[in-house]
Design a protein around this motif. Structure first.
Motif, PDB file in Angstrom:
ATOM      1  N   UNK A 287       0.828  -1.208   0.000  1.00  0.00           N
ATOM      2  CA  UNK A 287       0.000   0.000   0.000  1.00  0.00           C
ATOM      3  C   UNK A 287       0.865   1.263   0.000  1.00  0.00           C
ATOM      4  N   UNK A 288       1.888   1.299   0.840  1.00  0.00           N
ATOM      5  CA  UNK A 288       2.749   2.478   0.926  1.00  0.00           C
ATOM      6  C   UNK A 288       3.561   2.666  -0.353  1.00  0.00           C
ATOM      7  N   UNK A 289       3.973   1.578  -0.982  1.00  0.00           N
ATOM      8  CA  UNK A 289       4.743   1.672  -2.229  1.00  0.00           C
ATOM      9  C   UNK A 289       3.867   2.192  -3.364  1.00  0.00           C
ATOM     10  N   UNK A 290       2.634   1.690  -3.440  1.00  0.00           N
ATOM     11  CA  UNK A 290       1.693   2.180  -4.462  1.00  0.00           C
ATOM     12  C   UNK A 290       1.412   3.660  -4.227  1.00  0.00           C
TER      13      UNK A 290
ATOM     14  N   UNK B 257       8.186   6.347   5.025  1.00  0.00           N
ATOM     15  CA  UNK B 257       8.468   5.301   4.031  1.00  0.00           C
ATOM     16  C   UNK B 257       8.204   5.809   2.620  1.00  0.00           C
ATOM     17  N   UNK B 258       7.073   6.503   2.452  1.00  0.00           N
ATOM     18  CA  UNK B 258       6.691   7.021   1.130  1.00  0.00           C
ATOM     19  C   UNK B 258       7.741   8.015   0.622  1.00  0.00           C
ATOM     20  N   UNK B 259       8.148   8.955   1.464  1.00  0.00           N
ATOM     21  CA  UNK B 259       9.133   9.960   1.041  1.00  0.00           C
ATOM     22  C   UNK B 259      10.499   9.329   0.778  1.00  0.00           C
ATOM     23  N   UNK B 260      10.882   8.346   1.597  1.00  0.00           N
ATOM     24  CA  UNK B 260      12.176   7.678   1.406  1.00  0.00           C
ATOM     25  C   UNK B 260      12.206   6.940   0.065  1.00  0.00           C
ATOM     26  N   UNK B 261      11.134   6.204  -0.231  1.00  0.00           N
ATOM     27  CA  UNK B 261      11.069   5.466  -1.490  1.00  0.00           C
ATOM     28  C   UNK B 261      11.048   6.421  -2.676  1.00  0.00           C
ATOM     29  N   UNK B 262      10.284   7.503  -2.572  1.00  0.00           N
ATOM     30  CA  UNK B 262      10.241   8.493  -3.648  1.00  0.00           C
ATOM     31  C   UNK B 262      11.613   9.128  -3.869  1.00  0.00           C
ATOM     32  N   UNK B 263      12.319   9.406  -2.788  1.00  0.00           N
ATOM     33  CA  UNK B 263      13.646  10.019  -2.893  1.00  0.00           C
ATOM     34  C   UNK B 263      14.611   9.087  -3.622  1.00  0.00           C
ATOM     35  N   UNK B 264      14.551   7.809  -3.273  1.00  0.00           N
ATOM     36  CA  UNK B 264      15.434   6.824  -3.916  1.00  0.00           C
ATOM     37  C   UNK B 264      15.143   6.740  -5.416  1.00  0.00           C
ATOM     38  N   UNK B 265      13.871   6.643  -5.761  1.00  0.00           N
ATOM     39  CA  UNK B 265      13.475   6.509  -7.175  1.00  0.00           C
ATOM     40  C   UNK B 265      13.849   7.754  -7.978  1.00  0.00           C
TER      41      UNK B 265
END
Length: 295
Positions: free
Chosen positions: A69-72, A191-199
């Motif tokens: 859910x958080x990744x989507x 988690x959402x901001x960390x994943x977005x930053x990485x991408x």
């Protein structure tokens, strides 16, 4: 409580979007999209630690649900922001914001089977009235038959859909954790901001062949976007965790007031009578939603 949190989030987002529009013109869409997550992550990290100390930590009993859910949510937010900034470039600042506000009714529709929330008749009327107001403000009636060919309309509606998906997924992710709902919202946001930053940092570094590229362009302006975005996101994610995201997003349309201000003052865009009428309709929709949910 959720009403005040949402109003705070809407105020922050209105200012952030104006700065982000300027940043997009200065550095391009990729950096402008990336700045809201990378430059906002430090403040959110501090906020999460504070939540941990005050409200306690959470347990990941439904880890797979949370991650999915958080990744989507993270990916949907990236796409929503990109589509919105594209709308700014093909239409106008005000038009981009207004079309993205169709997310309110989309959140309600998507959330029905996934979140199992119920809405009062007054809330549904308010949501529908708000979306109608956004349409009145943005559609050129003389070209209504060709509206489906208007790239600004398509991009704006795509932005609204992606924002709606992100809102619902954020709520699902937060409720999959056990513990304080405030901390759960903070964990989801981090988690959402960390994943977005990485991408997005990865894309920018790959594109520019420079590992320091995310920090080389308009640092001060990027920092403003990140701080305002993180403060707004804290409000949005907390609101999503407390009540039906459809209510949060409908009340959040009060952001239109800030949009009109920045559209006129910062970007020198003229507002038509049609747009003012639509704006009044949106404000009425906000009042309908608020009055139908306050007991």
């Amino acid at each position: 409580m959720w009403i005040f949190i949402t109003l705070f989030a809407a105020a922050c987002q209105s200012a952030r979007t104006a700065y982000q529009n300027t940043l997009a013109h200065e550095t391009g869409l990729l950096h402008a999209t990336m700045s809201r997550s990378l430059y906002g992550l430090p403040l959110v990290s501090v906020y999460l630690v504070m939540c941990w100390q005050i409200f306690g930590w959470v347990s990941f009993e439904k880890k797979l649900v949370f991650v999915v859910a958080a990744s989507v949510c993270a990916i949907a937010q990236i796409m929503a922001t990109y589509f919105m900034l594209r709308t700014f470039q093909s239409g106008s600042f005000a038009l981009g914001i207004l079309l993205s506000k169709t997310e309110a009714v989309l959140v309600a529709l998507i959330g029905l089977p996934l979140l199992h929330y119920t809405l009062t008749v007054g809330a549904w009327i308010g949501i529908a009235f708000g979306v109608l107001g956004a349409i009145v403000m943005s559609v050129k009636w003389q070209n209504i038959r060709q509206a489906h060919k208007d790239i600004s309309l398509v991009l704006g509606l795509a932005s609204g859909l992606c924002f709606a998906i992100a809102s619902v997924m954020a709520s699902i992710a937060s409720h999959s954790l056990s513990g304080s709902i405030i901390t759960s919202a903070g964990v989801t946001l981090w988690y959402v901001l960390a994943l977005q930053s990485i991408i997005l940092c990865g894309l920018q570094i790959y594109k520019s062949k420079d590992i320091l590229a995310p920090f080389k362009h308009e640092f001060a302006l990027s920092f403003k976007v990140g701080i305002l975005s993180s403060m707004g996101s804290i409000g949005w994610f907390t609101g999503f965790a407390l009540v039906n995201p459809a209510l949060v997003k409908t009340l959040g349309q009060i952001e239109i007031i800030g949009t009109l201000y920045y559209s006129k003052v910062r970007f020198a865009e003229k507002m038509t009578k049609q747009q003012w009428v639509g704006g009044v309709m949106i404000l009425i929709s906000v009042m309908l939603v608020v009055t139908s949910t306050i007991k």
